[in-house]
Each structure stands twice: as structure tokens, then as C-alpha cells.
Design a protein around this motif. Structure first.
Motif, PDB file in Angstrom:
ATOM      1  N   HIS A 148       0.886  -1.167   0.000  1.00 55.89           N
ATOM      2  CA  HIS A 148       0.000   0.000   0.000  1.00 55.89           C
ATOM      3  C   HIS A 148       0.921   1.214   0.000  1.00 55.89           C
ATOM      4  O   HIS A 148       1.768   1.358   0.882  1.00 55.89           O
ATOM      5  CB  HIS A 148      -0.900  -0.014   1.238  1.00 55.89           C
TER       6      HIS A 148
ATOM      7  N   ALA B  98      -5.125  -0.325  -3.170  1.00 51.14           N
ATOM      8  CA  ALA B  98      -5.340   1.131  -3.177  1.00 51.14           C
ATOM      9  C   ALA B  98      -6.836   1.422  -3.063  1.00 51.14           C
ATOM     10  O   ALA B  98      -7.475   1.812  -4.043  1.00 51.14           O
ATOM     11  CB  ALA B  98      -4.756   1.749  -4.440  1.00 51.14           C
TER      12      ALA B  98
ATOM     13  N   SER C   9      -8.959   3.768  -2.165  1.00 52.76           N
ATOM     14  CA  SER C   9      -9.305   5.160  -1.868  1.00 52.76           C
ATOM     15  C   SER C   9     -10.801   5.318  -1.687  1.00 52.76           C
ATOM     16  O   SER C   9     -11.603   4.731  -2.428  1.00 52.76           O
ATOM     17  CB  SER C   9      -8.832   6.079  -2.997  1.00 52.76           C
TER      18      SER C   9
ATOM     19  N   SER D  55      -4.596   7.848 -10.377  1.00 48.19           N
ATOM     20  CA  SER D  55      -3.529   7.425  -9.487  1.00 48.19           C
ATOM     21  C   SER D  55      -2.309   6.920 -10.248  1.00 48.19           C
ATOM     22  O   SER D  55      -2.400   6.029 -11.102  1.00 48.19           O
ATOM     23  CB  SER D  55      -4.036   6.323  -8.553  1.00 48.19           C
TER      24      SER D  55
ATOM     25  N   ILE E  38      -1.074   3.102  -9.348  1.00 45.17           N
ATOM     26  CA  ILE E  38      -1.792   2.037 -10.037  1.00 45.17           C
ATOM     27  C   ILE E  38      -1.120   1.746 -11.375  1.00 45.17           C
ATOM     28  O   ILE E  38      -0.912   0.583 -11.754  1.00 45.17           O
ATOM     29  CB  ILE E  38      -3.269   2.420 -10.240  1.00 45.17           C
TER      30      ILE E  38
ATOM     31  N   PRO F 222      -3.275  -4.440  -9.324  1.00 45.02           N
ATOM     32  CA  PRO F 222      -3.822  -3.560  -8.298  1.00 45.02           C
ATOM     33  C   PRO F 222      -5.248  -3.945  -7.918  1.00 45.02           C
ATOM     34  O   PRO F 222      -6.028  -4.373  -8.769  1.00 45.02           O
ATOM     35  CB  PRO F 222      -3.793  -2.185  -8.977  1.00 45.02           C
TER      36      PRO F 222
ATOM     37  N   VAL G 136      -8.300  -1.944  -6.483  1.00 41.85           N
ATOM     38  CA  VAL G 136      -8.612  -0.526  -6.291  1.00 41.85           C
ATOM     39  C   VAL G 136     -10.114  -0.285  -6.302  1.00 41.85           C
ATOM     40  O   VAL G 136     -10.879  -1.042  -6.904  1.00 41.85           O
ATOM     41  CB  VAL G 136      -7.941   0.348  -7.381  1.00 41.85           C
TER      42      VAL G 136
ATOM     43  N   ASN H 183      -9.878   5.922 -11.529  1.00 38.31           N
ATOM     44  CA  ASN H 183      -9.343   4.567 -11.402  1.00 38.31           C
ATOM     45  C   ASN H 183      -9.863   3.626 -12.490  1.00 38.31           C
ATOM     46  O   ASN H 183      -9.117   2.806 -13.035  1.00 38.31           O
ATOM     47  CB  ASN H 183      -9.681   3.972 -10.038  1.00 38.31           C
TER      48      ASN H 183
END
Length: 375
Positions: free
Chosen positions: A239, A308, A310, A317, A320, A330, A332, A338
Motif C-alpha cells: 500500500h 489502493a 481510496s 492514481s 496504479i 492492483p 482498487v 481509477n
């Protein structure tokens, strides 16, 4: 061509790395200059000039290692005091900028993260008739709701509620009654407005920025640095970034606690912050302070996955992209830009922000850790 890039920092995270990559990629044909608030010594052919933000340095909080929305929180009282002095900072920066620009004579000015530096560069560039372009690495410049001026914005952001942001504008250069319109007028003076994702583009259009000036340029990474390596996959996940609720760091910590019951051998590596001292951290977590971006590929290549999650709408990002470029899948949240980066189930996993995030992360992490062919 002589190109001046302006940002609050030279060394930092995503925006700063993108800014430097642009210069390195074009430096054989163009000469680059940088103006930042950060006083740095650079051992290359670029010239970095510093204009210190004296008011911010005076009032900034030195509190560290707390699990907050950001690493250097500015209290409401301090933010209020900063607002009172900020018009003086704008005047000071405009004065310094004009002197520097007259000396280096740029053909074009490229601004990054506009509000964090102040609005002075736009006023100066327009007065000196120098073309200026603006890259929107995020969308808070659209509603000038910066870390410096209003930390309440993060509470709004953590609820993933874009519509509430424009109620919290506070930049003192702008007329409080018409600040959105005034900001749009100033930024629309740019020759080009460059959002880093279609998500940010839509936010610009929402606030009536001129469509004919908007051109999306997605972030990219140097594939000579971020590439697959012949490294053994370790029982670890990573992370990356500051410890922040906005970035879902608390979710990753909770996942680490629960995943010990599934596979106690998997380590959770947090890169980019020191260990917070005010929350309970499980033993399968390790914290590594900030690394040079060139040191990151070995972590991507040797990890099961990047997590990730978020909870705010990430503009686009960079970590990523770095992970995928190294062959690290990833996991996410499907927020912001994203979904423009990750093809769910092929290049990584998109998890639904409106469902149980910890459960979704654990399910995908279990798949990856039990099936090496997916990695």
C-alpha cells in the motif's frame, strides 16, 4: 523552446513525478526551468528556482505520525490566520515571479496544482502576454478548497460527495460572492486546460470551463524504470502513499488484521509513511519511509498485489499505473479516474465503493495469493 514549469513542490509524489518526467522526456529539444516553494539542489541540467511561501512556513503545524486525513494538518484557527495574510503572499509571489520570468524569458508557462502555489502566476503571465497551460492533477483547484485554506474539505471528500465541494471555497484573491466565476475566468485564460483523466474533465465541464480548451492527457510512467523483473514473488502486498483515511489506509490495516486468520505468512507493506503512533497496528504490517520512485519497481515485482482502496474520487492514481507496468495487479476502488486505468479481472480488480470494501479486498487477495498464474 524555453519552458517554465510551476508547482508548489519539486520533490514529492504523483504531480511532481509527472512534472519531472515531462522535462526529462523533452529535454533534448527544449530547455526547462522550474519554480517551486521548495528549495532543492538538483544535479541535472534543469534549473530549479525557489520562491518560499513565508506565510505557510510561519503557520504550518509540525504534528506528525497521527492517523489523520493528511500528514500535516492545519487547524481551523491556523487556516483562518493564513487567509488573513495570504493576499500579501500573492503580492510577494507575483513580484518575485515577474523578476524571474523577465530573466529566464520562457516561451510558455506550464502550471501544475494551481491553487497550491497561488493565483499569482496567471496574473503575471497574462500581464506579460506569455502563453500559459494548466494541468489539473486533481479537481480541488476547480473549487479552491485547498489543504491550506480549508481542511473541512476532507470531511466532504471522505463522503465521496462532489456536489458539496463548491460550498467551501475560500481563496482570498477571489470575491467571496462570485469566487467560482472569478476562478473560472482566471484559469480559462490558459491556452489549454489539461485534466489527467476523463473524470476530471467532466468536473471541469460541470463548472462551465470552455470545452474547446480542454484536452485530456492521462498520466503515464517510465516503462524503462517500471517494468517486469525476474524477481521471486514474496508473500507480501503493498500500500503506497501517505497514511490517510482518504486513501483507505485504515481499510488496509483492517484487512491485514483479518487476513492473518487466512494466511498469517502474508505481510502488508506500507510505503510512504512512518508507522502511526495512535492506532493499533497488527504484527503482519511493516512501514517503510518514503522511497525514491526508482526503488519502487522491486516492491511491485515481488508483491502479490497493490491495494489502493481510496474512499475519495482519485483523479488518476500514478501508483496504479506503476504497479500494472511492473505486472503487479492492483486492487482498487471504482472511484474517480481509477476505472480509466484498470480493466477489471484482466489488469487488476475494481471493487465497488458502495459495498463491503474489506470483504472484496480479502476475496481478491485470496484469489491472487492462491493462484500464481493470475499474478
Amino acid at each position: 523552446m524555453r519552458i517554465l514549469q510551476i508547482n508548489n513542490l519539486y520533490n514529492g509524489a504523483g504531480a511532481e513525478n509527472v512534472m519531472k518526467s515531462i522535462a526529462l522526456g523533452l529535454s533534448t529539444k527544449h530547455k526547462f526551468f522550474f519554480i517551486t516553494h521548495q528549495n532543492v539542489a538538483v544535479k541535472n541540467h534543469h534549473k530549479v528556482l525557489s520562491i518560499p511561501n513565508i506565510i505557510f512556513n510561519l503557520f504550518k503545524n509540525t504534528k506528525k505520525n497521527n492517523f489523520t486525513f493528511s500528514d500535516n494538518i492545519v487547524s481551523k484557527k491556523i487556516a483562518s490566520n493564513i487567509r488573513k495574510f495570504y493576499p500579501l503572499v500573492d503580492w510577494y509571489i507575483a513580484y518575485k515571479l515577474k523578476k524571474i520570468i523577465k530573466k529566464i524569458r520562457p516561451d510558455v508557462i506550464h502550471c501544475h496544482n494551481v491553487i497550491s502555489f497561488t493565483m499569482a502566476q496567471y496574473i503575471v503571465a497574462n500581464s506579460m502576454k506569455i502563453p500559459i497551460i494548466t494541468t489539473f492533477h486533481g479537481y480541488w483547484p476547480i473549487s479552491p478548497n485547498t489543504i491550506l485554506l480549508n481542511y473541512d474539505a476532507f470531511d466532504i471528500c471522505s463522503d465521496n460527495n462532489w456536489d458539496n465541494w463548491h460550498h467551501y471555497c475560500a481563496h482570498p484573491l477571489l470575491n467571496p460572492k462570485n469566487q467560482m466565476e472569478n476562478l473560472r475566468t482566471i484559469l480559462s485564460g490558459s491556452s489549454k486546460l489539461i485534466p489527467v483523466s476523463n473524470f476530471v474533465k467532466e468536473r471541469l465541464i460541470d463548472y462551465n470551463y470552455p470545452k474547446n480548451k480542454i484536452k485530456v492527457v492521462h498520466n503515464g510512467v517510465d516503462t524503462n524504470i517500471f517494468k517486469p523483473l525476474k524477481k521471486k514473488i514474496k508473500k507480501q502486498v503493498i500500500h503506497i502513499g501517505r497514511i490517510s483515511k482518504l486513501k483507505g489506509s485504515h481499510i488496509v490495516i483492517n484487512v491485514a488484521k483479518k487476513f492473518r486468520k487466512i494466511d498469517s505468512g502474508v505481510k502488508f507493506i506500507f510505503i510512504g509513511s512512518e508507522k502511526p503512533d495512535n492506532i493499533n497496528i497488527p504484527k503482519n504490517c511493516k512501514f517503510i519511509s518514503w522511497l525514491d520512485p526508482k526503488s519502487l519497481p522491486k516492491f511491485y515485482n515481488s508483491s502479490i498485489a497493490l491495494i489502493a482502496p481510496s474512499i475519495w474520487s482519485e483523479p488518476h492514481s500514478l501508483v496504479i499505473l506503476e504497479a500494472m507496468s511492473c505486472g503487479c495487479p492492483p486492487i482498487v476502488t471504482n472511484v474517480g479516474g481509477n476505472s480509466e486505468s484498470v480493466v477489471d479481472g484482466k489488469t487488476g480488480y475494481l471493487i465497488d465503493i458502495h459495498k463491503n470494501l474489506e470483504k472484496q479486498i480479502i476475496e481478491n487477495l485470496s484469489k491472487l495469493s492462491n493462484n500464481s498464474s493470475l499474478r
